[in-house]
Design an enzyme around this catalytic site. Sequence first.
Site, PDB file in Angstrom:
ATOM      1  N   ARG A  28      22.647   2.860  -1.356  1.00  0.00           N
ATOM      2  CA  ARG A  28      23.694   3.367  -0.446  1.00  0.00           C
ATOM      3  C   ARG A  28      24.228   2.280   0.474  1.00  0.00           C
ATOM      4  O   ARG A  28      25.418   2.257   0.777  1.00  0.00           O
ATOM      5  CB  ARG A  28      23.166   4.577   0.320  1.00  0.00           C
ATOM      6  CG  ARG A  28      22.865   5.716  -0.662  1.00  0.00           C
ATOM      7  CD  ARG A  28      23.123   7.063  -0.122  1.00  0.00           C
ATOM      8  NE  ARG A  28      23.142   8.025  -1.215  1.00  0.00           N
ATOM      9  CZ  ARG A  28      22.929   9.327  -1.075  1.00  0.00           C
ATOM     10  NH1 ARG A  28      22.677   9.820   0.113  1.00  0.00           N
ATOM     11  NH2 ARG A  28      22.995  10.130  -2.123  1.00  0.00           N
ATOM     12  N   GLY A 105       4.477  -5.620  -4.808  1.00  0.00           N
ATOM     13  CA  GLY A 105       3.447  -6.339  -4.064  1.00  0.00           C
ATOM     14  C   GLY A 105       3.494  -7.838  -4.336  1.00  0.00           C
ATOM     15  O   GLY A 105       4.528  -8.375  -4.751  1.00  0.00           O
ATOM     16  N   ASP A 131      -1.608  -0.584  -0.728  1.00  0.00           N
ATOM     17  CA  ASP A 131      -2.755  -1.354  -0.224  1.00  0.00           C
ATOM     18  C   ASP A 131      -2.568  -1.958   1.177  1.00  0.00           C
ATOM     19  O   ASP A 131      -3.543  -2.327   1.815  1.00  0.00           O
ATOM     20  CB  ASP A 131      -3.102  -2.482  -1.199  1.00  0.00           C
ATOM     21  CG  ASP A 131      -3.718  -1.950  -2.484  1.00  0.00           C
ATOM     22  OD1 ASP A 131      -4.357  -0.887  -2.427  1.00  0.00           O
ATOM     23  OD2 ASP A 131      -3.545  -2.580  -3.534  1.00  0.00           O
ATOM     24  N   GLU A 226     -12.931   0.592  -3.249  1.00  0.00           N
ATOM     25  CA  GLU A 226     -13.337   0.366  -4.651  1.00  0.00           C
ATOM     26  C   GLU A 226     -13.819  -1.068  -4.885  1.00  0.00           C
ATOM     27  O   GLU A 226     -14.632  -1.311  -5.763  1.00  0.00           O
ATOM     28  CB  GLU A 226     -12.190   0.705  -5.610  1.00  0.00           C
ATOM     29  CG  GLU A 226     -10.964  -0.166  -5.424  1.00  0.00           C
ATOM     30  CD  GLU A 226      -9.823   0.167  -6.382  1.00  0.00           C
ATOM     31  OE1 GLU A 226     -10.086   0.569  -7.522  1.00  0.00           O
ATOM     32  OE2 GLU A 226      -8.662  -0.005  -5.969  1.00  0.00           O
ATOM     33  N   LEU A 257      -4.762   9.822  -7.030  1.00  0.00           N
ATOM     34  CA  LEU A 257      -4.150  10.804  -6.120  1.00  0.00           C
ATOM     35  C   LEU A 257      -3.466  10.086  -4.968  1.00  0.00           C
ATOM     36  O   LEU A 257      -2.425  10.504  -4.477  1.00  0.00           O
ATOM     37  CB  LEU A 257      -5.236  11.669  -5.500  1.00  0.00           C
ATOM     38  CG  LEU A 257      -5.519  13.057  -6.017  1.00  0.00           C
ATOM     39  CD1 LEU A 257      -6.582  13.716  -5.171  1.00  0.00           C
ATOM     40  CD2 LEU A 257      -4.250  13.886  -5.959  1.00  0.00           C
TER      41      LEU A 257
HETATM   42  O1  F6P Z   1      -1.370  -0.145  -6.018  1.00  0.00           O
HETATM   43  C1  F6P Z   1      -2.516  -0.882  -5.673  1.00  0.00           C
HETATM   44  C2  F6P Z   1      -3.679  -0.323  -6.365  1.00  0.00           C
HETATM   45  O2  F6P Z   1      -3.615   1.031  -6.109  1.00  0.00           O
HETATM   46  C3  F6P Z   1      -5.074  -0.810  -6.014  1.00  0.00           C
HETATM   47  O3  F6P Z   1      -5.607  -0.340  -4.820  1.00  0.00           O
HETATM   48  C4  F6P Z   1      -5.849  -0.398  -7.238  1.00  0.00           C
HETATM   49  O4  F6P Z   1      -6.968  -1.136  -7.430  1.00  0.00           O
HETATM   50  C5  F6P Z   1      -4.871  -0.653  -8.324  1.00  0.00           C
HETATM   51  O5  F6P Z   1      -3.596  -0.522  -7.747  1.00  0.00           O
HETATM   52  C6  F6P Z   1      -5.009   0.192  -9.539  1.00  0.00           C
HETATM   53  O6  F6P Z   1      -3.836   0.089 -10.295  1.00  0.00           O
HETATM   54  P1  F6P Z   1      -3.620   0.478 -11.801  1.00  0.00           P
HETATM   55  O7  F6P Z   1      -4.283   1.765 -12.028  1.00  0.00           O
HETATM   56  O8  F6P Z   1      -2.141   0.589 -11.904  1.00  0.00           O
HETATM   57  O9  F6P Z   1      -4.179  -0.639 -12.597  1.00  0.00           O
END
Ligand code: F6P
Length: 326
Positions: A28, A105, A131, A226, A257
Amino acid sequence: MSKIKRIAVLTSGGDAPGMNAAIRSVVRTAVYHDLHIYGIMRGFDGLVKGDIKRLEAKDVANIIQRGGTILKTARSEAFRTPEGRKLAYEHIKANDIDGIVAIGGNGTYAGGMAFMKEYDVPFVGMPGTIDNDIFGTDYTIGFDTAINTAIEAVDKIRDTADSHNRIFFVEVMGRYSGFIALHTGIGSGAGGIFLPEIETTVDDISEILKRAVIRQKLFNIIIVAEGNPSGNATELAKKVKEVNPEFDIRVSVIGHLQRGGSPTAMDRVLASRMGHSAVRALMRGESGVALGIINDKITFTPFHDAIHKVKPLNKELVRMAEILAM
Ligand code: F6P
């Protein structure tokens, strides 16, 4: 008068809620300034394959509230090769595109930087990732939604943890950075937070859990990023159970999620501000810079710094979280 007449927008890397709001704002703003605007499908992959389509203001109606990205996203192997980038350049020239807004990113910025070393096409980046790990911005698009989703999930886990007097290890995303874990932990009142940036031992965790028992805390929530170096939630829970068999432990991995859902107001406004500024930056002749927001002001950071400098966690927040967890 700006030399920029035709620009394109793409989303790349992991999707993030608010990317659609960002696309809408870019389209836009471009239309307002009488620019032709193109959408590149599936990030750099669409650029390599020439999957590019003209967008009008109406094409971005009714998307500000939607998660994901209408342009789709991908991590392109082809664009990593000189041959792939050459094809991409040919499609840019064929469509007379004068500049590109790339939403994603660090990988997205790195792609733009590699391309700009070989070809004279301006790129402006926008930080779209849940992230929040990008140097040069206080917040990335999608982070606020992701932590709200995670906190809502933990609130629900809390109910069952409380009913059964259980300890839950809840895993949130964050392979290399602990922003999601730290903010989810603080916002959900977690009893412990374990981050990729800080080494923790099983003894540290046992200590936290035993201290809680002494003050008659009957259930507990432990947030694990993670990328925690001592193990993810499942691994940590197993190790803790081995040395503390008396604890009733369960694990919950929130997973993807966190990447979906309708963006929060914060993310919609952030994305709108950044999209608007990105187009104006291209029109001013800016290139190789990433948008950011610092102390509520729009900022620009060279791609090189945005990629290579590490955005540190706020140590005071980490300390505060420990104190509040008790
Ligand atoms: O978008 C970032 C992120 O969500 C990280 O925190 C995660 O480790 C990763 O992407 C997982 O991404 P994908 O499932 O697309 O490989």
